[in-house]
Design a protein around this motif. Structure first.
Motif: not given
Length: 389
Positions: A64, A119-120, A122, A202-203, A213, A284, A286, A347, A357, A359
């Motif tokens: 991440r 793990t994630s 923001w 996931t992110n 999520v 992940s 996206s 990922s 981020n 994303g």
């Protein structure tokens, strides 16, 4: 935390510095799948033996990344003692031995504070960063908590919230029990027959007013809850605001099983949007603006009996609820033998993403994976160029 272990979720959010484009799904229509290929030859971003701060400094989670207010990139693929790679670009990332976060190794499962992985992430503003912590209770490491001595039976996982006020250099647990956002509806029992989990999140993905999520659910005590589930909240800092998809809406609110009696756990189990017959573990999530679709990267062990090769697969959705059939992106048997064979924790990250981020992805992101080995010194984090169609 390995893909062969169980894991869990809980989420938190804040104001996005760059909201993702809103995709409005009018009907349960699955778009044409995104397909692609990844180069078999990888670039080693990190190796425990060469760069690790100790023998346990392994890449043991999906990669991440986020960009802080100063423009520094933080890349995590952490072990339970969380450290990051930092740099002004992906080409200049260096592993830092400073400990960013770690759990307290509590022997009480109700504390949700044993072995923790960041793990994630923001980014809320230039210095404030929210994170999801993957907490595993390891009963076999605590006296009296695992009479069988079997780790597969003596594990329970949860996701908690953490916050950084210094741009991601240090994280602290969010006040209150943020694990209540999405925890399995069971109390840990030292004599339980199997471990349980909502795990491997996931992110975080922003869509409209909500933060989403996806996570893996493994429920050995009830049928119909295994697979990849999804939850959302309008305020990730408030565990009570979290709701999980039940098949018709985001209606499930988790409760702390150690303080609240849950009469019928089966009724509050999540409803997978990708069934257990899918590839396996989510890695992940996206957004691909050129197609206005979401791309979910997953790993398959190739042992599910449906003919899938072990490796990384991608799925496509317009609404995060209805997903295409998995498309093979990288087969493990195509990878050079000197690069570790099985490539876990896929990922997709695009170094050119304008999102702090990371994303969003373009047509040529990097696929990050982890290769594990009997000797921890051989564990590595790899990057491979991807072409999406």
């Amino acid at each position: 935390m390995t893909l062969r272990k169980l894991a869990t979720l809980a989420v938190a959010a804040a104001v996005s510095t760059m909201p993702f484009p809103i995709v409005r799904a009018v009907a349960a229509t699955v778009p044409a799948p995104v397909t692609g290929t990844a180069q078999a030859q990888g670039v080693r971003f990190y190796n425990v033996g060469a760069q690790g701060c100790d023998a346990q400094d392994t890449p043991d989670a999906p990669a991440r990344a986020f960009r802080d207010g100063s423009g520094t990139i933080h890349l995590f693929a952490a072990a339970s003692v969380d450290r990051a790679m930092t740099g002004r670009s992906f080409n200049t990332l260096k592993h830092d031995c400073s400990v960013v976060f770690q759990g307290e190794k509590s022997g009480n499962p109700a504390d949700f504070d044993d072995a923790d992985w960041l793990t994630s992430f923001w980014v809320m503003d230039g210095r404030t960063v929210f994170a999801i912590i993957h907490d595993e209770f390891h009963g076999w490491e605590h006296p009296g908590q695992c009479p069988s001595g079997d780790p597969s039976r003596c594990i329970a996982t949860s996701l908690l919230g953490a916050i950084s006020n210094d741009g991601g250099q240090h994280f602290y647990s969010v006040p209150g029990n943020a694990a209540l956002g999405a925890t399995p509806p069971y109390r840990y029992d030292p004599n339980q027959s199997a471990g349980f989990s909502y795990g491997n999140p996931t992110n975080i993905m922003k869509r409209g007013a909500y933060y989403y999520v996806m996570f893996n659910s493994q429920d050995p005590f009830a049928s119909g809850h295994d697979g990849v589930c999804i939850g959302r909240t309008a305020n990730l800092l408030d565990p009570a605001a979290w709701r999980i998809w039940d098949g018709s809406g985001f209606n499930i609110r988790s409760s702390d099983p150690y303080t609240t009696a849950i009469a019928d756990p089966d009724k509050v189990g999540c409803h997978p949007v990708v069934p257990a017959t899918g590839p396996g573990y989510a890695g992940s999530l996206s957004f691909l603006p050129s197609r206005r679709v979401y791309v979910l990267a997953m790993y398959s062990f190739g042992q599910d009996g449906n003919g899938k090769r072990a490796g990384t697969y991608i799925l496509t959705s317009a609404d995060l609820l209805h997903w295409s059939q998995p498309q093979l992106l990288l087969a493990d048997d195509a990878i050079p033998s000197n690069q570790g064979g099985h490539q876990y924790y896929p990922s997709l990250i695009d170094p050119n993403s304008p999102d702090p981020n990371f994303g969003t992805i373009g047509r040529h992101p990097i696929l990050f994976t982890t290769s594990e080995a009997t000797d921890a010194a051989d564990w590595s984090l790899w990057g491979r160029q991807v072409s999406l169609r």
